[in-house]
Design a protein around this motif. Structure first.
Motif, PDB file in Angstrom:
ATOM      1  N   ALA A  34       0.835  -1.201   0.000  1.00 12.16           N
ATOM      2  CA  ALA A  34       0.000   0.000   0.000  1.00 12.16           C
ATOM      3  C   ALA A  34       0.869   1.249   0.000  1.00 12.16           C
ATOM      4  N   ALA A  35       1.943   1.229   0.783  1.00 14.76           N
ATOM      5  CA  ALA A  35       2.851   2.378   0.833  1.00 14.76           C
ATOM      6  C   ALA A  35       3.523   2.585  -0.516  1.00 14.76           C
ATOM      7  N   ALA A  37       2.332   1.608  -3.469  1.00 15.86           N
ATOM      8  CA  ALA A  37       1.301   2.067  -4.404  1.00 15.86           C
ATOM      9  C   ALA A  37       1.009   3.548  -4.194  1.00 15.86           C
ATOM     10  N   GLN A  38       0.966   3.986  -2.945  1.00 16.21           N
ATOM     11  CA  GLN A  38       0.723   5.400  -2.659  1.00 16.21           C
ATOM     12  C   GLN A  38       1.879   6.258  -3.156  1.00 16.21           C
ATOM     13  N   ALA A  41       1.498   6.602  -6.829  1.00 14.93           N
ATOM     14  CA  ALA A  41       0.382   7.512  -7.119  1.00 14.93           C
ATOM     15  C   ALA A  41       0.792   8.962  -6.865  1.00 14.93           C
ATOM     16  N   ASP A  42       1.547   9.203  -5.798  1.00 15.68           N
ATOM     17  CA  ASP A  42       2.001  10.561  -5.492  1.00 15.68           C
ATOM     18  C   ASP A  42       2.922  11.095  -6.580  1.00 15.68           C
ATOM     19  N   GLU A  45       0.810  11.866  -9.669  1.00 19.04           N
ATOM     20  CA  GLU A  45       0.017  13.082  -9.467  1.00 19.04           C
ATOM     21  C   GLU A  45       0.885  14.325  -9.583  1.00 19.04           C
TER      22      GLU A  45
END
Length: 123
Positions: A34-35, A37-38, A41-42, A45
């Motif tokens: 999850a970390a 993937a985040q 994503a960051d 973005e």
């Protein structure tokens, strides 16, 4: 038949400990995933939010509008991959997706663009 081992028997808690370790490892792995993937994503973005690098356009040219419209005063479509330009009376004008628009064919030619072969051949 299913008798519990006495607490002081070696390995009595081994099954519980192993199961807890498996669960803990699985949770830790999910948190790492999850970390990661985040973080991805960051980054995506941030890259999307940044202004694209300014592209130097030749004289008499402007970048194609994002909405696909033909800018007023710039009727000549320029296709960067083919380095061809298309005037409104060109047979390929309507299907050409322009990356750049020119105000005149002369400016398009000065920038290194050519008219399509069909437009230069006499029938």
């Amino acid at each position: 038949a299913d008798e519990a081992l006495p607490e002081n028997t070696p390995g009595a808690d081994a099954g519980v400990v192993d199961q807890n370790e498996v669960v803990a490892d699985a949770v830790a792995e999910e948190l790492e995933d999850a970390a990661e993937a985040q973080a991805i994503a960051d980054i995506a973005e941030t890259e999307l939010a940044e202004e694209p690098a300014a592209v130097e356009l030749p004289e008499g040219a402007i970048a194609a509008p994002a909405d696909g419209s033909v800018p007023e005063g710039y009727p000549i479509k320029g296709n960067q991959s083919s380095m061809k330009y298309h005037t409104p009376d060109s047979r390929y004008y309507d299907i050409t997706i322009a990356e750049v628009y020119f105000d005149t064919a002369e400016h398009a030619e000065a920038a290194g663009y050519e008219a399509p072969a069909a437009a230069t051949e006499e029938s």
